[in-house]
Motif scaffolding. Structure first.
Motif, PDB file in Angstrom:
ATOM      1  N   LEU A 117       0.830  -1.203   0.000  1.00  0.00           N
ATOM      2  CA  LEU A 117       0.000   0.000   0.000  1.00  0.00           C
ATOM      3  C   LEU A 117       0.866   1.256   0.000  1.00  0.00           C
ATOM      4  CD1 LEU A 117      -2.838  -0.948   2.535  1.00  0.00           C
ATOM      5  CD2 LEU A 117      -2.717  -1.358   0.069  1.00  0.00           C
ATOM      6  N   GLN A 118       1.932   1.239   0.787  1.00  0.00           N
ATOM      7  CA  GLN A 118       2.814   2.406   0.838  1.00  0.00           C
ATOM      8  C   GLN A 118       3.538   2.615  -0.487  1.00  0.00           C
ATOM      9  OE1 GLN A 118       4.121   3.538   5.193  1.00  0.00           O
ATOM     10  NE2 GLN A 118       5.203   1.707   4.561  1.00  0.00           N
ATOM     11  N   ALA A 119       3.962   1.524  -1.116  1.00  0.00           N
ATOM     12  CA  ALA A 119       4.704   1.630  -2.373  1.00  0.00           C
ATOM     13  C   ALA A 119       3.878   2.280  -3.474  1.00  0.00           C
ATOM     14  CB  ALA A 119       5.169   0.243  -2.816  1.00  0.00           C
ATOM     15  N   TYR A 120       2.562   2.077  -3.431  1.00  0.00           N
ATOM     16  CA  TYR A 120       1.683   2.635  -4.462  1.00  0.00           C
ATOM     17  C   TYR A 120       0.963   3.900  -4.000  1.00  0.00           C
ATOM     18  CZ  TYR A 120       2.424  -1.522  -7.305  1.00  0.00           C
ATOM     19  OH  TYR A 120       2.999  -2.513  -8.073  1.00  0.00           O
ATOM     20  N   GLY A 121       1.362   4.429  -2.854  1.00  0.00           N
ATOM     21  CA  GLY A 121       0.770   5.667  -2.377  1.00  0.00           C
ATOM     22  C   GLY A 121      -0.642   5.529  -1.854  1.00  0.00           C
ATOM     23  N   LEU A 122      -1.010   4.313  -1.448  1.00  0.00           N
ATOM     24  CA  LEU A 122      -2.371   4.050  -0.971  1.00  0.00           C
ATOM     25  C   LEU A 122      -2.492   4.158   0.543  1.00  0.00           C
ATOM     26  CD1 LEU A 122      -3.026   0.890  -3.185  1.00  0.00           C
ATOM     27  CD2 LEU A 122      -3.695   3.250  -3.684  1.00  0.00           C
ATOM     28  N   GLY A 123      -1.400   3.936   1.249  1.00  0.00           N
ATOM     29  CA  GLY A 123      -1.436   3.939   2.706  1.00  0.00           C
ATOM     30  C   GLY A 123      -0.139   4.460   3.286  1.00  0.00           C
ATOM     31  N   LEU A 124      -0.159   4.671   4.591  1.00  0.00           N
ATOM     32  CA  LEU A 124       1.009   5.202   5.291  1.00  0.00           C
ATOM     33  C   LEU A 124       0.964   4.731   6.736  1.00  0.00           C
ATOM     34  CD1 LEU A 124       3.439   7.270   5.033  1.00  0.00           C
ATOM     35  CD2 LEU A 124       1.863   8.958   6.014  1.00  0.00           C
ATOM     36  N   VAL A 125       2.112   4.320   7.271  1.00  0.00           N
ATOM     37  CA  VAL A 125       2.209   3.926   8.675  1.00  0.00           C
ATOM     38  C   VAL A 125       3.021   4.975   9.423  1.00  0.00           C
ATOM     39  CG1 VAL A 125       3.018   2.195  10.316  1.00  0.00           C
ATOM     40  CG2 VAL A 125       2.082   1.467   8.133  1.00  0.00           C
ATOM     41  N   ARG A 126       2.504   5.405  10.552  1.00  0.00           N
ATOM     42  CA  ARG A 126       3.226   6.325  11.430  1.00  0.00           C
ATOM     43  C   ARG A 126       3.152   5.789  12.854  1.00  0.00           C
ATOM     44  NH1 ARG A 126       5.484   7.795   7.738  1.00  0.00           N
ATOM     45  NH2 ARG A 126       5.696   9.880   6.825  1.00  0.00           N
ATOM     46  N   ARG A 127       4.220   6.012  13.610  1.00  0.00           N
ATOM     47  CA  ARG A 127       4.254   5.559  14.999  1.00  0.00           C
ATOM     48  C   ARG A 127       3.990   6.745  15.917  1.00  0.00           C
ATOM     49  NH1 ARG A 127       8.557   1.087  16.415  1.00  0.00           N
ATOM     50  NH2 ARG A 127       6.665   0.196  17.281  1.00  0.00           N
ATOM     51  N   ARG A 128       3.267   6.478  16.991  1.00  0.00           N
ATOM     52  CA  ARG A 128       2.984   7.526  17.962  1.00  0.00           C
ATOM     53  C   ARG A 128       3.368   7.039  19.351  1.00  0.00           C
ATOM     54  NH1 ARG A 128      -3.547   7.597  19.260  1.00  0.00           N
ATOM     55  NH2 ARG A 128      -3.759   5.381  19.717  1.00  0.00           N
ATOM     56  N   GLY A 129       3.592   7.994  20.242  1.00  0.00           N
ATOM     57  CA  GLY A 129       3.981   7.657  21.600  1.00  0.00           C
ATOM     58  C   GLY A 129       5.308   8.294  21.953  1.00  0.00           C
ATOM     59  N   VAL A 130       5.595   8.323  23.233  1.00  0.00           N
ATOM     60  CA  VAL A 130       6.836   8.914  23.727  1.00  0.00           C
ATOM     61  C   VAL A 130       7.553   7.883  24.586  1.00  0.00           C
ATOM     62  CG1 VAL A 130       7.846  10.767  25.102  1.00  0.00           C
ATOM     63  CG2 VAL A 130       5.796  11.211  23.725  1.00  0.00           C
ATOM     64  N   PRO A 131       8.800   7.503  24.216  1.00  0.00           N
ATOM     65  CA  PRO A 131       9.550   6.553  25.038  1.00  0.00           C
ATOM     66  C   PRO A 131       9.668   7.087  26.465  1.00  0.00           C
ATOM     67  CG  PRO A 131      10.627   6.928  22.932  1.00  0.00           C
ATOM     68  CD  PRO A 131       9.534   7.945  23.049  1.00  0.00           C
ATOM     69  N   PRO A 132       9.709   6.225  27.475  1.00  0.00           N
ATOM     70  CA  PRO A 132       9.875   4.766  27.371  1.00  0.00           C
ATOM     71  C   PRO A 132       8.577   3.991  27.155  1.00  0.00           C
ATOM     72  CG  PRO A 132       9.874   5.407  29.663  1.00  0.00           C
ATOM     73  CD  PRO A 132       9.772   6.688  28.877  1.00  0.00           C
ATOM     74  N   LYS A 133       7.456   4.690  26.999  1.00  0.00           N
ATOM     75  CA  LYS A 133       6.216   3.978  26.733  1.00  0.00           C
ATOM     76  C   LYS A 133       6.286   3.338  25.343  1.00  0.00           C
ATOM     77  CE  LYS A 133       3.199   6.837  29.632  1.00  0.00           C
ATOM     78  NZ  LYS A 133       1.976   7.688  29.669  1.00  0.00           N
ATOM     79  N   PRO A 134       5.599   2.195  25.170  1.00  0.00           N
ATOM     80  CA  PRO A 134       5.630   1.530  23.857  1.00  0.00           C
ATOM     81  C   PRO A 134       5.068   2.437  22.754  1.00  0.00           C
ATOM     82  CG  PRO A 134       4.706   0.075  25.542  1.00  0.00           C
ATOM     83  CD  PRO A 134       4.809   1.439  26.164  1.00  0.00           C
TER      84      PRO A 134
END
Length: 236
Positions: A117-134
């Motif tokens: 999905l990312q390769a074709y511009g259909l989707g995107l993954v982003r991470r959220r949170g502040v260490p040390p929390k997962p």
């Protein structure tokens, strides 16, 4: 032909990517705030995404959720026919892709499929949170991805995915991933599965529930419009 009669399928990475695309379009929340530009919808928890994918891949478990909703008065008795179609119609049976069980229940890695999905511009993954929390993954559907998902829903050969995802959305509601997993663990076949093994079918049990409930349920109103036994509703 029923779900239990068809040998389990091994889904390809492309099929997995299509399911994720459809789930984002049908079950995703609106974006806002500090979300990246150009995004249309988002599922903010991988646990929720995994739980939704489980129901999309396992029509027998999805049918059982519909039966439960009818019993609780949350859905019209007409959905009993939809549930029966999930068990007996060829399309859901041939798209039955069981999942293995791990620590948090049904799980299959999404990285490779989402990379498509990312390769074709259909989707995107982003991470959220502040260490040390997962840190937690957020799964975005781009505006371009939403457009392509709508095109897929209008294609006869692939529209099945979107139609069944509408039922997944109906039974999942706004429950968190944790809550959805708790609901899935109420099934003995799911709860008792050994880690690393495939979660077994409950098709026979659901068939028995349907037979009993059809004898006691009040006369149904108009049966939901269906295509191959799947509720046919407009994508939101």
């Amino acid at each position: 032909m029923t779900v239990g009669d068809v040998p389990p399928n091994a889904a390809t990475r492309t099929q997995h990517a299509i399911r994720l695309l459809v789930l984002l379009r049908v079950c995703g929340d609106p974006v806002g705030g500090s979300d990246p530009a150009g995004m249309a919808q988002v599922i903010r928890s991988e646990r929720r995404l995994q739980a939704l994918d489980f129901w999309l891949r396992n029509p027998d478990y999805l049918a059982d959720e519909l039966v439960t909703a009818v019993e609780a008065g949350a859905l019209d008795a007409g959905y009993l026919a939809v549930a029966e179609g999930l068990l007996t119609d060829p399309e859901p049976a041939w798209h039955h892709y069981p999942m293995p069980k791990w620590f948090y229940g049904a799980y299959e890695e999404v990285d490779d499929a989402f990379a498509i999905l990312q390769a074709y511009g259909l989707g995107l993954v982003r991470r959220r949170g502040v260490p040390p929390k997962p840190l937690r993954n957020q799964f975005f559907l781009t505006e371009f991805g939403a457009e392509k998902a709508d095109e897929l829903a209008a294609t006869d050969v692939l529209s099945w995915y979107s139609q069944q995802a509408q039922l997944v959305h109906k039974v999942a509601g706004t429950d968190s991933g944790t809550k959805l997993k708790e609901r899935q663990y109420l099934q003995d076949e799911y709860a008792d599965a050994v880690w690393g093994t495939t979660i077994g079918s409950i098709g026979e049990q659901v068939t028995q529930r349907l037979a009993l409930l059809s004898q006691t349920a009040p006369a149904a109103g108009a049966t939901p419009e269906t295509t191959g036994g799947i509720a046919d509703e407009t994508l939101e």
